[in-house]
Design a protein around this motif. Structure first.
Motif, PDB file in Angstrom:
ATOM      1  N   LEU A  71       0.835  -1.203   0.000  1.00  0.00           N
ATOM      2  CA  LEU A  71       0.000   0.000   0.000  1.00  0.00           C
ATOM      3  C   LEU A  71       0.870   1.253   0.000  1.00  0.00           C
ATOM      4  O   LEU A  71       0.593   2.214  -0.733  1.00  0.00           O
ATOM      5  CB  LEU A  71      -0.924   0.003   1.218  1.00  0.00           C
ATOM      6  N   ARG A  72       1.929   1.250   0.787  1.00  0.00           N
ATOM      7  CA  ARG A  72       2.813   2.407   0.847  1.00  0.00           C
ATOM      8  C   ARG A  72       3.603   2.582  -0.451  1.00  0.00           C
ATOM      9  O   ARG A  72       3.936   3.710  -0.824  1.00  0.00           O
ATOM     10  CB  ARG A  72       3.751   2.290   2.055  1.00  0.00           C
ATOM     11  N   ALA A  75       1.188   4.218  -2.692  1.00  0.00           N
ATOM     12  CA  ALA A  75       1.032   5.605  -2.257  1.00  0.00           C
ATOM     13  C   ALA A  75       2.216   6.482  -2.632  1.00  0.00           C
ATOM     14  O   ALA A  75       2.131   7.711  -2.564  1.00  0.00           O
ATOM     15  CB  ALA A  75       0.834   5.653  -0.741  1.00  0.00           C
ATOM     16  N   LEU A  77       5.074   6.330  -0.991  1.00  0.00           N
ATOM     17  CA  LEU A  77       5.781   6.630   0.250  1.00  0.00           C
ATOM     18  C   LEU A  77       7.011   5.747   0.455  1.00  0.00           C
ATOM     19  O   LEU A  77       7.864   6.067   1.279  1.00  0.00           O
ATOM     20  CB  LEU A  77       4.827   6.446   1.445  1.00  0.00           C
ATOM     21  N   PRO A  95       4.762  10.634  -3.442  1.00  0.00           N
ATOM     22  CA  PRO A  95       3.423  11.028  -3.006  1.00  0.00           C
ATOM     23  C   PRO A  95       2.746  11.944  -4.027  1.00  0.00           C
ATOM     24  O   PRO A  95       3.395  12.792  -4.635  1.00  0.00           O
ATOM     25  CB  PRO A  95       3.693  11.767  -1.685  1.00  0.00           C
ATOM     26  N   PHE A  99      -4.051  11.626  -4.370  1.00  0.00           N
ATOM     27  CA  PHE A  99      -4.274  10.482  -3.495  1.00  0.00           C
ATOM     28  C   PHE A  99      -4.721  10.975  -2.118  1.00  0.00           C
ATOM     29  O   PHE A  99      -4.314  12.051  -1.669  1.00  0.00           O
ATOM     30  CB  PHE A  99      -2.990   9.664  -3.309  1.00  0.00           C
ATOM     31  N   PHE A 101      -5.172   9.493   2.069  1.00  0.00           N
ATOM     32  CA  PHE A 101      -4.617   8.464   2.935  1.00  0.00           C
ATOM     33  C   PHE A 101      -5.373   8.395   4.257  1.00  0.00           C
ATOM     34  O   PHE A 101      -5.641   9.418   4.882  1.00  0.00           O
ATOM     35  CB  PHE A 101      -3.142   8.750   3.246  1.00  0.00           C
ATOM     36  N   LEU A 178      -6.406   5.496  -0.181  1.00  0.00           N
ATOM     37  CA  LEU A 178      -5.617   4.373   0.327  1.00  0.00           C
ATOM     38  C   LEU A 178      -5.844   4.251   1.830  1.00  0.00           C
ATOM     39  O   LEU A 178      -5.633   5.213   2.572  1.00  0.00           O
ATOM     40  CB  LEU A 178      -4.136   4.597   0.026  1.00  0.00           C
ATOM     41  N   ASP A 180      -5.254   1.830   5.356  1.00  0.00           N
ATOM     42  CA  ASP A 180      -4.489   0.752   5.982  1.00  0.00           C
ATOM     43  C   ASP A 180      -5.134   0.322   7.291  1.00  0.00           C
ATOM     44  O   ASP A 180      -4.909   0.942   8.339  1.00  0.00           O
ATOM     45  CB  ASP A 180      -3.048   1.210   6.218  1.00  0.00           C
TER      46      ASP A 180
END
Length: 273
Positions: A71-72, A75, A77, A95, A99, A101, A178, A180
Protein backbone atom coordinates in the motif's frame (compact mmCIF):
# COMPACT_ATOMS: atom_id res chain seq x y z
CA UNK A 1 -5.42 5.49 -23.76
CA UNK A 2 -2.04 6.78 -22.71
CA UNK A 3 1.09 5.39 -24.39
CA UNK A 4 2.46 4.17 -21.04
CA UNK A 5 -0.54 1.88 -20.66
CA UNK A 6 -0.07 0.49 -24.18
CA UNK A 7 3.60 -0.23 -23.55
CA UNK A 8 2.83 -1.98 -20.25
CA UNK A 9 0.04 -4.03 -21.82
CA UNK A 10 2.38 -5.21 -24.54
CA UNK A 11 5.05 -6.29 -22.05
CA UNK A 12 2.61 -8.10 -19.74
CA UNK A 13 -0.84 -8.59 -21.31
CA UNK A 14 -2.08 -10.65 -18.33
CA UNK A 15 -1.96 -7.62 -16.03
CA UNK A 16 -3.94 -5.46 -18.41
CA UNK A 17 -6.50 -7.98 -19.53
CA UNK A 18 -8.91 -5.18 -18.68
CA UNK A 19 -7.78 -2.30 -20.88
CA UNK A 20 -10.05 0.08 -18.95
CA UNK A 21 -7.73 -0.28 -15.95
CA UNK A 22 -7.25 2.85 -13.88
CA UNK A 23 -4.50 1.39 -11.70
CA UNK A 24 -1.90 -1.22 -12.63
CA UNK A 25 0.48 -2.86 -10.15
CA UNK A 26 2.89 -4.88 -12.28
CA UNK A 27 5.45 -7.36 -10.88
CA UNK A 28 6.16 -5.25 -7.79
CA UNK A 29 8.92 -6.68 -5.63
CA UNK A 30 10.25 -5.38 -2.32
CA UNK A 31 13.48 -6.63 -0.74
CA UNK A 32 14.95 -5.04 2.37
CA UNK A 33 18.76 -5.07 2.23
CA UNK A 34 21.05 -7.19 4.35
CA UNK A 35 21.77 -5.90 7.86
CA UNK A 36 24.51 -6.93 10.29
CA UNK A 37 25.20 -10.22 8.57
CA UNK A 38 21.54 -11.17 8.23
CA UNK A 39 20.24 -12.15 4.79
CA UNK A 40 18.03 -9.75 2.81
CA UNK A 41 14.33 -9.83 3.72
CA UNK A 42 11.90 -10.39 0.85
CA UNK A 43 8.72 -8.55 1.88
CA UNK A 44 6.87 -8.76 -1.45
CA UNK A 45 7.65 -11.37 -4.06
CA UNK A 46 6.26 -10.06 -7.37
CA UNK A 47 2.71 -8.74 -6.90
CA UNK A 48 0.53 -7.86 -9.91
CA UNK A 49 -3.11 -6.74 -10.18
CA UNK A 50 -5.18 -4.02 -11.81
CA UNK A 51 -8.37 -2.14 -10.97
CA UNK A 52 -10.88 0.09 -12.70
CA UNK A 53 -11.73 3.69 -11.92
CA UNK A 54 -14.16 3.78 -8.98
CA UNK A 55 -13.46 0.18 -7.94
CA UNK A 56 -13.02 -0.91 -4.31
CA UNK A 57 -10.09 -3.31 -3.88
CA UNK A 58 -9.17 -5.00 -0.61
CA UNK A 59 -5.72 -6.43 0.07
CA UNK A 60 -6.39 -9.39 2.35
CA UNK A 61 -3.80 -11.46 4.15
CA UNK A 62 -2.30 -12.41 7.52
CA UNK A 63 -0.65 -9.79 9.69
CA UNK A 64 2.92 -9.01 8.67
CA UNK A 65 2.62 -10.44 5.16
CA UNK A 66 3.51 -7.23 3.30
CA UNK A 67 0.08 -5.70 2.58
CA UNK A 68 0.93 -2.38 4.21
CA UNK A 69 4.29 -2.28 2.45
CA UNK A 70 2.54 -2.69 -0.90
CA UNK A 71 0.00 0.00 0.00
CA UNK A 72 2.81 2.41 0.85
CA UNK A 73 4.52 1.60 -2.44
CA UNK A 74 1.30 2.40 -4.31
CA UNK A 75 1.03 5.60 -2.26
CA UNK A 76 4.52 6.63 -3.33
CA UNK A 77 5.78 6.63 0.25
CA UNK A 78 8.17 3.70 -0.17
CA UNK A 79 10.53 2.94 -3.08
CA UNK A 80 10.00 -0.53 -4.52
CA UNK A 81 12.89 -2.82 -5.44
CA UNK A 82 11.43 -3.74 -8.83
CA UNK A 83 8.24 -3.52 -10.86
CA UNK A 84 5.86 -0.77 -11.89
CA UNK A 85 2.92 1.10 -10.35
CA UNK A 86 0.74 3.22 -12.62
CA UNK A 87 -2.37 5.14 -11.58
CA UNK A 88 -4.35 7.14 -14.10
CA UNK A 89 -1.77 6.44 -16.78
CA UNK A 90 1.16 7.87 -14.81
CA UNK A 91 3.94 6.04 -13.03
CA UNK A 92 3.86 6.57 -9.25
CA UNK A 93 7.29 7.90 -8.27
CA UNK A 94 6.38 9.67 -5.02
CA UNK A 95 3.42 11.03 -3.01
CA UNK A 96 0.70 12.53 -5.19
CA UNK A 97 -1.85 15.24 -4.51
CA UNK A 98 -4.59 13.21 -6.17
CA UNK A 99 -4.27 10.48 -3.49
CA UNK A 100 -5.91 10.42 -0.07
CA UNK A 101 -4.62 8.46 2.94
CA UNK A 102 -6.19 6.92 6.03
CA UNK A 103 -3.72 4.86 8.03
CA UNK A 104 -3.94 2.95 11.32
CA UNK A 105 -2.70 5.93 13.32
CA UNK A 106 -5.18 8.74 12.73
CA UNK A 107 -2.71 11.53 13.60
CA UNK A 108 -5.40 14.11 14.31
CA UNK A 109 -3.84 17.27 15.71
CA UNK A 110 -5.19 17.62 19.28
CA UNK A 111 -4.90 21.43 19.39
CA UNK A 112 -6.97 21.92 16.25
CA UNK A 113 -10.74 21.73 15.98
CA UNK A 114 -12.44 19.00 13.98
CA UNK A 115 -13.08 21.43 11.11
CA UNK A 116 -9.48 22.63 11.05
CA UNK A 117 -8.19 19.05 11.13
CA UNK A 118 -10.27 18.29 8.05
CA UNK A 119 -8.99 21.43 6.32
CA UNK A 120 -5.31 20.72 7.02
CA UNK A 121 -4.49 19.27 3.54
CA UNK A 122 -6.06 22.32 1.91
CA UNK A 123 -3.97 24.65 4.09
CA UNK A 124 -0.79 22.77 3.19
CA UNK A 125 -1.56 23.07 -0.52
CA UNK A 126 -2.52 26.76 -0.21
CA UNK A 127 -6.15 26.16 -1.22
CA UNK A 128 -7.98 26.80 2.06
CA UNK A 129 -10.63 29.16 0.69
CA UNK A 130 -14.38 29.49 1.26
CA UNK A 131 -15.04 26.62 -1.16
CA UNK A 132 -12.76 24.36 0.88
CA UNK A 133 -14.58 25.27 4.09
CA UNK A 134 -17.92 24.46 2.44
CA UNK A 135 -16.53 21.15 1.22
CA UNK A 136 -15.31 20.30 4.74
CA UNK A 137 -18.69 21.15 6.24
CA UNK A 138 -20.45 19.03 3.61
CA UNK A 139 -18.20 16.07 4.37
CA UNK A 140 -18.76 16.40 8.12
CA UNK A 141 -22.50 16.46 7.45
CA UNK A 142 -22.18 13.38 5.24
CA UNK A 143 -20.51 11.40 8.05
CA UNK A 144 -22.93 12.64 10.73
CA UNK A 145 -20.62 15.17 12.41
CA UNK A 146 -22.19 18.44 11.31
CA UNK A 147 -22.48 19.67 14.91
CA UNK A 148 -18.89 18.87 15.90
CA UNK A 149 -16.83 21.24 13.76
CA UNK A 150 -15.59 23.23 16.77
CA UNK A 151 -14.89 20.17 18.96
CA UNK A 152 -11.40 18.88 19.67
CA UNK A 153 -10.42 15.28 18.82
CA UNK A 154 -10.23 14.23 22.49
CA UNK A 155 -13.91 15.09 22.87
CA UNK A 156 -14.90 12.48 20.28
CA UNK A 157 -15.27 8.70 20.42
CA UNK A 158 -12.94 6.47 18.44
CA UNK A 159 -15.50 6.01 15.68
CA UNK A 160 -16.09 9.75 15.44
CA UNK A 161 -12.33 10.40 15.23
CA UNK A 162 -12.16 7.86 12.41
CA UNK A 163 -14.86 9.81 10.56
CA UNK A 164 -12.83 13.00 10.92
CA UNK A 165 -9.76 11.26 9.48
CA UNK A 166 -11.87 10.03 6.57
CA UNK A 167 -13.16 13.54 5.88
CA UNK A 168 -9.60 14.88 5.96
CA UNK A 169 -8.53 12.26 3.41
CA UNK A 170 -11.40 13.22 1.09
CA UNK A 171 -11.29 17.01 1.40
CA UNK A 172 -9.21 17.50 -1.76
CA UNK A 173 -11.38 15.11 -3.84
CA UNK A 174 -8.73 12.41 -4.40
CA UNK A 175 -8.87 10.04 -7.34
CA UNK A 176 -7.55 7.20 -5.17
CA UNK A 177 -8.14 6.62 -1.45
CA UNK A 178 -5.62 4.37 0.33
CA UNK A 179 -6.66 2.87 3.68
CA UNK A 180 -4.49 0.75 5.98
CA UNK A 181 -6.63 -1.26 8.43
CA UNK A 182 -8.43 1.93 9.47
CA UNK A 183 -11.09 0.19 11.57
CA UNK A 184 -8.90 -2.32 13.38
CA UNK A 185 -9.06 -0.55 16.75
CA UNK A 186 -12.85 -0.16 16.75
CA UNK A 187 -15.38 -2.40 18.49
CA UNK A 188 -17.34 -4.72 16.19
CA UNK A 189 -20.57 -2.69 16.15
CA UNK A 190 -18.77 0.59 15.40
CA UNK A 191 -16.70 -1.19 12.78
CA UNK A 192 -19.83 -2.38 10.98
CA UNK A 193 -21.26 1.13 11.10
CA UNK A 194 -18.05 2.44 9.54
CA UNK A 195 -18.32 -0.16 6.78
CA UNK A 196 -21.73 1.17 5.80
CA UNK A 197 -20.53 4.76 6.05
CA UNK A 198 -17.52 4.03 3.84
CA UNK A 199 -19.73 2.41 1.19
CA UNK A 200 -22.06 5.43 1.34
CA UNK A 201 -19.15 7.85 0.86
CA UNK A 202 -17.70 5.75 -1.93
CA UNK A 203 -21.09 5.83 -3.71
CA UNK A 204 -21.26 9.62 -3.30
CA UNK A 205 -17.69 10.43 -4.35
CA UNK A 206 -17.00 7.63 -6.90
CA UNK A 207 -13.45 7.46 -5.51
CA UNK A 208 -11.31 4.38 -6.16
CA UNK A 209 -10.24 2.66 -2.93
CA UNK A 210 -7.42 0.29 -1.97
CA UNK A 211 -8.12 -1.08 1.50
CA UNK A 212 -5.77 -3.23 3.61
CA UNK A 213 -7.33 -5.70 6.06
CA UNK A 214 -6.82 -9.11 7.63
CA UNK A 215 -10.58 -9.54 8.19
CA UNK A 216 -12.19 -11.87 5.66
CA UNK A 217 -15.75 -10.65 6.28
CA UNK A 218 -14.67 -7.00 6.07
CA UNK A 219 -12.95 -7.57 2.73
CA UNK A 220 -15.92 -9.40 1.22
CA UNK A 221 -18.49 -6.89 2.50
CA UNK A 222 -16.71 -3.80 1.19
CA UNK A 223 -15.07 -4.88 -2.03
CA UNK A 224 -15.54 -5.34 -5.74
CA UNK A 225 -12.28 -7.28 -5.80
CA UNK A 226 -10.27 -8.99 -3.06
CA UNK A 227 -6.56 -9.58 -3.68
CA UNK A 228 -5.46 -12.35 -1.33
CA UNK A 229 -1.86 -12.66 -0.12
CA UNK A 230 0.16 -15.49 1.34
CA UNK A 231 2.35 -15.21 4.42
CA UNK A 232 5.62 -13.31 3.99
CA UNK A 233 7.14 -13.05 1.50
CA UNK A 234 3.85 -11.78 0.09
CA UNK A 235 2.63 -13.54 -3.00
CA UNK A 236 -0.83 -13.10 -4.50
CA UNK A 237 -2.55 -16.47 -4.17
CA UNK A 238 -5.98 -15.48 -5.52
CA UNK A 239 -7.99 -12.64 -7.05
CA UNK A 240 -11.56 -12.91 -5.76
CA UNK A 241 -14.30 -11.01 -7.60
CA UNK A 242 -17.23 -10.02 -5.37
CA UNK A 243 -20.42 -9.86 -7.48
CA UNK A 244 -22.70 -8.88 -4.58
CA UNK A 245 -24.91 -5.97 -5.72
CA UNK A 246 -24.82 -2.48 -4.26
CA UNK A 247 -26.11 -0.94 -2.09
CA UNK A 248 -25.13 -3.47 0.55
CA UNK A 249 -26.47 -3.68 4.07
CA UNK A 250 -26.29 -6.00 7.06
CA UNK A 251 -28.65 -8.53 5.46
CA UNK A 252 -26.12 -9.44 2.76
CA UNK A 253 -23.78 -10.79 5.45
CA UNK A 254 -26.18 -13.69 6.09
CA UNK A 255 -26.78 -14.78 2.51
CA UNK A 256 -25.41 -18.02 1.03
CA UNK A 257 -23.53 -15.97 -1.57
CA UNK A 258 -21.67 -14.02 1.13
CA UNK A 259 -20.85 -17.19 3.06
CA UNK A 260 -19.52 -18.85 -0.09
CA UNK A 261 -17.24 -15.88 -0.83
CA UNK A 262 -15.95 -15.98 2.76
CA UNK A 263 -15.21 -19.68 2.34
CA UNK A 264 -13.35 -19.10 -0.93
CA UNK A 265 -11.20 -16.45 0.72
CA UNK A 266 -10.60 -18.71 3.72
CA UNK A 267 -9.49 -21.55 1.45
CA UNK A 268 -7.07 -19.24 -0.36
CA UNK A 269 -5.61 -18.20 3.00
CA UNK A 270 -5.20 -21.83 4.03
CA UNK A 271 -7.85 -21.79 6.76
CA UNK A 272 -9.44 -24.86 5.16
CA UNK A 273 -7.10 -27.62 4.02
Amino acid sequence: MRSGFLKLAASNPSVLADRAAFGVIDKVRMVYPQRAGSPPVVAIDEASFSFRDGEFVSLLGPSGCGKTTLLRIVAGLVDKTAGSVQVGGHEVTGPRRDFGFVFQSLNLLPWRSVLKNVLLPMEISGRCDHAAVRRAEELLDLVGLSGFGKSRPHQLSGGMQQRVALCRALIHKPDLLLMDEPFGALDELTRMEMHDLLLKIRAETKTSVIFVTHSISEAVYLSDQVVIFSKRPARIVEHLDVPLPYPRDVHVRYTPEFTQLERQASEALGVFK
